[in-house]
Design an enzyme around this catalytic site. Structure first.
Site, mmCIF file in Angstrom:
data_model
loop_
_atom_site.group_PDB
_atom_site.id
_atom_site.type_symbol
_atom_site.label_atom_id
_atom_site.label_comp_id
_atom_site.label_asym_id
_atom_site.label_seq_id
_atom_site.Cartn_x
_atom_site.Cartn_y
_atom_site.Cartn_z
ATOM 1 N NE ARG A 27 -4.044 -2.004 2.333
ATOM 2 C CZ ARG A 27 -4.566 -2.389 3.595
ATOM 3 N NH1 ARG A 27 -4.208 -1.829 4.565
ATOM 4 N NH2 ARG A 27 -5.075 -3.321 3.432
ATOM 5 N NE ARG A 31 -7.022 4.436 3.231
ATOM 6 C CZ ARG A 31 -7.882 3.564 4.118
ATOM 7 N NH1 ARG A 31 -8.801 4.299 4.458
ATOM 8 N NH2 ARG A 31 -7.172 2.581 4.780
ATOM 9 N NE ARG A 40 -11.075 7.673 -3.047
ATOM 10 C CZ ARG A 40 -12.339 8.158 -2.961
ATOM 11 N NH1 ARG A 40 -12.453 9.483 -3.400
ATOM 12 N NH2 ARG A 40 -13.225 7.746 -2.222
ATOM 13 C CG ASP A 77 -9.848 -3.208 -4.573
ATOM 14 O OD1 ASP A 77 -10.353 -3.935 -4.344
ATOM 15 O OD2 ASP A 77 -9.340 -2.385 -3.351
ATOM 16 C CE1 TYR A 154 -13.162 -7.610 1.929
ATOM 17 C CE2 TYR A 154 -11.830 -9.063 0.897
ATOM 18 C CZ TYR A 154 -11.996 -7.896 1.726
ATOM 19 O OH TYR A 154 -11.172 -7.417 2.622
#
Length: 352
Positions: A27, A31, A40, A77, A154
């Site tokens: 990552r 963020r 973003r 992703d 998921y």
């Protein structure tokens, strides 16, 4: 395609000599960086960012401009494949990924098709090609996918889960349907990763984020079996050099030996195992990637340097180790602390 100016990441994964330990961070485009947040916001949504090749390239490059990293990783992703299968991926504010159409019955699983990577996931391949061109041979580009088991959690649950009640309920009550889903996902991942290699990815990583939620036997049957199938089906050479494959099961330290038996080139380690113990157990069969606790980055520079040195010193020899965190970097980390980490890895591991 340009010749690689810095190939120590690929060399380490193949257990070839390196001048210093390579480092990248899971990552690393994300963020914790203010410039990521700005891009973003420009994109409008997370998936819009993933689907815009120029913006996906921009956020992939952002950490490389700040830090002396030895690899770039495709910005995407793990849930792109389920989305391409028609499950309707969206991201609820503060709640993570969700699917509009979870596959929680045998009939829904049977109806699923295998996505065509260039048609249904063409935006990912466009991003790979754009990033590879922008890198211009500076460092290698990592392509990736989620593992079949992790994707299935998921898809059946419809979102992230703490107890995996639905998917584990299916595992025990209707294993045939879950195996069918996992088999379709393994076929999809093989096509997807091979398409990434064709588009320019130079190493591959399979993220088995939720494998550690399984029992020893169900891990082998419902997670590792399908990762082994993927490894067998991958294109392992491109541009005249090998394409290394890394398997990473979070919480999977107890299964390092059977993971190494898959034929992968390297294993990712989380922070719950000592790297020296992992190296003793797998010997020189595979390279190791990891494995500092991401929370160390909440501390101060001296503590970060000490923890980096402990991981570097724990690995015996000067080949076969890629430094990384034991999982993805947290969003509230001070970006300056990442520079301390990256520079310390190269300082403490230098052979010159």
């Amino acid at each position: 395609m340009s010749e690689l100016k810095n190939d120590r990441f690929l060399r380490a994964l193949l257990k070839e000599p390196v001048d210093k330990t390579p480092v990248w961070i899971m990552r690393q485009a994300g963020r914790y960086l203010p410039e990521y947040k700005a891009t973003r916001a420009e994109a409008g949504s997370f998936m819009d960012l993933c689907k815009n090749a120029e913006l996906a390239c921009e956020v992939t490059m952002q950490p490389l401009r700040r830090y002396d990293l030895d690899a770039a990783i495709l910005f995407s992703d793990i849930l792109t494949i389920p989305d391409a299968m028609g499950l309707g991926l969206y991201f609820a504010e503060g709640e993570g990924p969700r699917f509009e159409n979870p596959v929680d019955t045998a009939a829904k699983i049977k109806a699923l098709g295998v996505p065509d990577p260039e048609d249904d996931l063409g935006y990912v391949m466009n991003a790979v090609r754009t990033i590879r061109k922008e890198l211009d041979g500076s460092v290698p580009l990592i392509g990736f996918s989620g593992s079949p088991w992790t994707l299935a959690t998921y898809m059946v649950e419809g979102s992230s889960s703490k107890d995996f009640a639905k998917v584990k309920g299916m595992l025990y009550s209707d294993p045939a349907s879950l195996h069918l889903l996992l088999d379709k996902l393994a076929d999809s991942v093989i096509l997807y990763l091979n398409a990434q290699v064709k588009a320019g990815a130079q190493a591959l990583m399979i993220f088995d984020t939720w494998g550690g939620s399984l029992t020893p036997q169900t891990y082998r049957d419902f997670s590792l079996h399908y990762m082994a199938k993927i490894v067998d089906g991958l294109q392992r050479e491109a541009d005249g050099r090998k394409v290394p494959v890394v398997l990473f099961t979070k919480g999977g330290a107890q299964w390092l030996e059977p993971m190494a038996d898959t034929g992968c080139d390297a294993l990712g380690l989380d922070w719950t195992i000592d790297i020296a113990e992992a190296q003793r157990r797998v010997g020189d069969r595979v390279a190791l990637q990891g494995n500092m606790d991401p929370c160390v980055l909440y501390s101060n520079p001296e503590s970060i340097r000490q923890q980096v040195k402990a991981v570097i010193d724990g690995f015996e020899g000067n080949t076969g180790h890629v430094f990384n965190l034991g999982h993805g970097i947290h969003q509230h980390i001070n970006p300056d602390n990442v520079k301390v980490l990256v520079d310390a890895v190269h300082e403490f591991s230098s052979n010159t």
